[in-house]
Design a protein around this motif. Structure first.
Motif, mmCIF file in Angstrom:
data_model
loop_
_atom_site.group_PDB
_atom_site.id
_atom_site.type_symbol
_atom_site.label_atom_id
_atom_site.label_comp_id
_atom_site.label_asym_id
_atom_site.label_seq_id
_atom_site.Cartn_x
_atom_site.Cartn_y
_atom_site.Cartn_z
ATOM 1 N N ARG A 173 4.349 -23.647 -41.209
ATOM 2 C CA ARG A 173 4.071 -24.890 -41.568
ATOM 3 C C ARG A 173 2.979 -25.139 -40.602
ATOM 4 O O ARG A 173 2.803 -24.764 -39.451
ATOM 5 C CB ARG A 173 5.062 -26.040 -41.653
ATOM 6 N N GLN A 180 -0.598 -28.407 -40.127
ATOM 7 C CA GLN A 180 -1.311 -29.546 -40.736
ATOM 8 C C GLN A 180 -2.786 -29.877 -40.142
ATOM 9 O O GLN A 180 -3.127 -29.235 -38.973
ATOM 10 C CB GLN A 180 -0.621 -30.816 -40.299
ATOM 11 N N LYS A 197 -5.839 -35.959 -44.067
ATOM 12 C CA LYS A 197 -4.999 -35.258 -43.637
ATOM 13 C C LYS A 197 -4.091 -34.398 -44.459
ATOM 14 O O LYS A 197 -3.429 -35.010 -45.577
ATOM 15 C CB LYS A 197 -3.700 -35.953 -42.592
ATOM 16 N N PHE A 213 -1.119 -31.008 -45.408
ATOM 17 C CA PHE A 213 0.061 -30.344 -44.734
ATOM 18 C C PHE A 213 0.320 -29.095 -45.729
ATOM 19 O O PHE A 213 0.445 -29.215 -47.081
ATOM 20 C CB PHE A 213 1.085 -31.452 -44.894
ATOM 21 N N HIS A 263 6.973 -32.561 -39.777
ATOM 22 C CA HIS A 263 6.519 -31.283 -40.755
ATOM 23 C C HIS A 263 6.588 -30.142 -39.856
ATOM 24 O O HIS A 263 6.379 -29.019 -40.745
ATOM 25 C CB HIS A 263 5.058 -31.678 -40.972
ATOM 26 N N SER A 264 6.634 -30.082 -38.598
ATOM 27 C CA SER A 264 6.663 -28.772 -38.028
ATOM 28 C C SER A 264 7.571 -28.628 -37.142
ATOM 29 O O SER A 264 8.246 -29.662 -36.309
ATOM 30 C CB SER A 264 5.127 -28.645 -37.040
#
Length: 448
Positions: A60, A62, A104, A106, A257-258
């Protein structure tokens, strides 16, 4: 051949690399438009999208994309065989008084060992902007990372950014003064919330790192100039909250997200990569006046407790990264040591923790390596100061407040590059101060 190599890591950093240092001709009067390396400043603003990769793991990542509000585009990622990934999520941030937006984006379900392309697509799916990126292996035992601060876009030096990218760091840490909000032209006065957004958009239109065709994950914290102005503190809680929102809008470091990345108090955050932990501290949101004796005058109570918990719970080495210096007590510059209540309390707490830390700092417009004696935190460690990527540096600045802990120093525009490994409960790293034109100002090996 790249001028810095990783081959020595195979032996666990048992030998230091011997680097030949080429001393540049220093700038003299009448050359204020050049760096100490004799390179011209280039601070032309661009109107094409500026792009930054942020928190990333093996699958992942972003991005933060700055662009004109009226620019319409779709966003995809693809690999070299043409397989396409659609974004998981897109967020668009705008201000009514600015022509620029931050988008942004993702992505997930990527994989290691592959070159990907971030494509911005215009009409008929025409590629209007393309950047190359990779995912990040957070489990590998060795890491290469760059540390940078003090990025005055009025003294922008694109070649030093190109040099940094060419060294293939796994991650880049911005540890303060990424934008000089109190400098440059703006229709808004210092302290006006609108000034922060406009000055950040100005820097995004100039700095070479945002236009690099090859992206590297960047994580950031702030210092006084990207918070407000010189030596600014937290006297206005309303301003602090607004400044935090502004800063986080421009970087791609959303939580959740990470793997390995999380936000802390204020704009603080943490990255855990294998047995390396990086704490990016917020040295403005709770900062009191200069030399305040208050127990929590530098980081505040909640942030110190967060940092100590992160250190004590991690089985590896922790970097404590701060905008201001930690140990040096300089005549003309701020440092944590001048907030002696929090400095003494924090170092006392470290002596009671079995885990070890190293310190990194910026702010002072020169870079140095300082050896910290065992009496301070219970073992010998180091503070690495990386400052003056492109800012006002001049010969003799470091001599104004020399100190006994200093091992080496440079006043050239530079960043610090570190190759490191944690092995057998011990951290070893090679530290380089790097400038443009593949110049190494100093290098040394450290072990904690």
């Amino acid at each position: 051949m790249e001028f810095l190599r990783r081959d020595f890591l195979k032996l666990g950093l048992t030998q230091a690399i011997a680097a030949t240092v080429s001393v540049p001709a220093l700038a003299t009067g009448g050359q204020d438009d050049r760096t100490n390396d004799g390179l011209l400043f280039i601070n032309v603003m661009r109107d094409t999208p500026s792009i930054l990769q942020g928190a990333t793991d093996a699958t992942r990542t972003q991005f933060s994309i700055q662009h004109h509000k009226d620019l319409k585009f779709n966003i995809i990622a693809r690999n070299q065989t043409g397989t396409v990934w659609q974004p998981d999520k897109i967020e668009v941030l705008t201000q009514p008084y600015s022509p620029y937006a931050i988008t942004k984006v993702f992505f997930s379900n990527l994989y290691l060992g592959e070159i990907f392309f971030l494509d911005l697509l215009g009409p008929a799916d025409q590629i209007i902007e393309r950047r190359e990126f990779k995912t990040l292996d957070l489990a590998k035992p060795t890491l290469r990372y760059a540390i940078a601060s003090c990025m005055d876009e009025g003294r922008h030096e694109p070649e030093i950014w190109k040099n940094m990218i060419s060294q293939n760091p796994d991650v880049i840490f911005f540890i303060g003064d990424t934008v000089y909000c109190d400098k440059g032209e703006s229709p808004y006065k210092k302290g006006d919330p609108r000034r922060l957004w406009t000055r950040f958009t100005d820097a995004r239109r100039i700095l070479e790192i945002y236009y690099s065709k090859r992206l590297v994950p960047v994580l950031a914290t702030w210092d006084d100039h990207d918070f407000s102005g010189d030596d600014a503190n937290s006297s206005s809680a309303e301003y602090v909250q607004m400044a935090q929102r502004n800063f986080l809008a421009f970087f791609a470091q959303n939580e959740g997200h990470s793997e390995g990345y999380a936000q802390g108090p204020g704009v603080a955050s943490v990255l855990r990569a294998g047995q390396h932990q990086f704490l990016l501290m917020d040295d403005r949101s709770w900062r009191l006046t200069k030399e305040s004796p208050d127990r929590y005058a530098h980081w505040g109570k909640d942030q110190e407790e967060w940092a100590l918990q992160m250190i004590s719970s991690f089985d590896g080495i922790t970097w404590v990264m701060n905008g201001s210096q930690i140990f040096p007590h300089m005549i003309y510059k701020e440092s944590m040591s001048k907030h002696n209540g929090q400095f003494n309390g924090f170092t006392s707490a470290l002596r009671k923790i079995s885990k070890k830390v190293i310190f990194a700092s910026g702010d002072v417009h020169f870079s140095e390596v300082s050896k910290i004696e065992p009496a301070m935190v219970g073992y010998q460690t180091y503070e690495i100061t990386s400052s003056g990527l492109h800012s006002k540096c001049f010969p003799g600045l470091d001599k104004i407040s020399n100190h006994a802990r200093r091992m080496m120093c440079t006043t050239n525009q530079n960043y610090v590059l570190i190759d490191s490994i944690y092995q057998g409960d011990r951290f070893s790293g090679n530290v380089y101060s790097c400038s443009a034109k593949s110049k190494v100002n100093f290098s040394t090996q450290i072990s904690v």
